[in-house]
Design a protein around this motif. Structure first.
Motif, short mmCIF file in Angstrom:
data_model
loop_
_atom_site.label_atom_id
_atom_site.label_comp_id
_atom_site.label_asym_id
_atom_site.label_seq_id
_atom_site.Cartn_x
_atom_site.Cartn_y
_atom_site.Cartn_z
N MET A 202 64.96 -62.49 24.93
CA MET A 202 64.63 -63.73 24.21
C MET A 202 63.12 -63.78 23.98
O MET A 202 62.36 -63.64 24.93
N PRO A 203 62.71 -63.96 22.78
CA PRO A 203 61.26 -63.97 22.51
C PRO A 203 60.54 -65.10 23.24
O PRO A 203 61.11 -66.16 23.49
N LEU A 204 59.28 -64.84 23.53
CA LEU A 204 58.43 -65.84 24.19
C LEU A 204 58.43 -67.15 23.42
O LEU A 204 58.52 -68.24 24.01
N ALA A 205 58.35 -67.07 22.10
CA ALA A 205 58.28 -68.29 21.28
C ALA A 205 59.53 -69.15 21.45
O ALA A 205 59.45 -70.39 21.43
N GLU A 206 60.67 -68.50 21.66
CA GLU A 206 61.91 -69.27 21.84
C GLU A 206 61.91 -70.01 23.18
O GLU A 206 62.34 -71.16 23.26
N ILE A 207 61.41 -69.35 24.22
CA ILE A 207 61.29 -70.02 25.52
C ILE A 207 60.33 -71.20 25.41
O ILE A 207 60.59 -72.30 25.92
N GLN A 208 59.21 -71.00 24.72
CA GLN A 208 58.24 -72.08 24.56
C GLN A 208 58.84 -73.26 23.79
O GLN A 208 58.56 -74.42 24.11
N ALA A 209 59.68 -72.95 22.81
CA ALA A 209 60.33 -74.02 22.04
C ALA A 209 61.32 -74.78 22.93
O ALA A 209 61.43 -76.02 22.83
N ARG A 210 62.03 -74.07 23.79
CA ARG A 210 62.97 -74.74 24.71
C ARG A 210 62.22 -75.61 25.72
O ARG A 210 62.69 -76.70 26.07
#
Length: 217
Positions: A1-9
């Motif tokens: 899972m990309p870093l950006a997706e974790i940050q969005a969550r």
């Protein structure tokens, strides 16, 4: 899972909890990850990382620090007393203070080094015999002991049992922290960080969801 997706969550979980996303630090847990994967996350701009073992951290992070500014390293694994000085020279935070001997060793080296990382007491909220951490009933006394050593105690950390509802453990940790006037809560991992954020987490520890599954050689 990309870093950006974790940050969005993280941002979505903070929004749902009425919290500012800036109040939650994402620790990218890089233990046993190939350097190329860590390098890729650094290249994306992330700077907060977690390691379990002092030896692995010592072999990895000095080189990265030569190439990237502003790295903040958190040690999140059990710490042996004979590794304390090296740990304090490497890390900006240690999340696993769990016994008086370790606290007094840190205090001694802090005097010698003239510095000390931020410290978090690990609480064994599930009272699991195989797991590090002070028992919940002993946490208040241990907080007082660490404070008496004039150490920079910032908060508490827990790792819930794998077969129990994590939010019960996050709520217990938050309760212990609140009554001891501690604001830092290191809790929540790849599978449960949203519920940790809802219950006040200030540091979440996410590894495989960022880097992919670990490869144990």
């Amino acid at each position: 899972m990309p870093l950006a997706e974790i940050q969005a969550r993280i941002a979505a979980a903070c929004d749902a909890a009425g919290r500012n996303a800036k109040d939650v630090k994402l620790i990218a847990v890089s233990k046993v990850q190939p350097n190329a994967r860590v390098d890729a996350v650094l290249a994306e701009g992330h700077r907060i990382f977690g390691e379990n073992k002092v030896q692995e951290a010592a072999g990895k992070w000095p080189d990265f620090r030569e190439r990237y500014d502003g790295i903040e390293l958190h040690l999140i694994g059990p710490l042996q007393s004979n590794k304390v000085k090296q740990a304090m020279q490497l890390a900006q935070a240690i999340h696993t203070i769990d016994r008086p001997k370790l606290a007094t060793t840190i205090a001694r080296h802090a005097q010698d080094l003239g510095q000390c990382p931020d410290l978090y007491i690990q609480v064994n909220t599930g009272e699991e015999p195989q797991k590090s951490g002070v028992l919940p009933a002993e946490a208040d006394d241990f907080v007082a002991q660490v404070r008496a050593l004039d150490l920079p105690l910032k908060g508490l950390m827990c790792i819930p049992p794998v077969d129990e509802e994590p939010s019960l453990h996050f709520a217990l940790l938050a309760k212990i922290a609140a009554r001891n006037d501690l604001s830092g809560l290191s809790m929540g991992m790849s599978s449960d960080f949203e519920s940790a954020i809802a219950l006040g987490a200030t540091h979440i520890r996410v590894g495989s969801a960022i880097f992919g599954e670990r490869v144990y050689g």
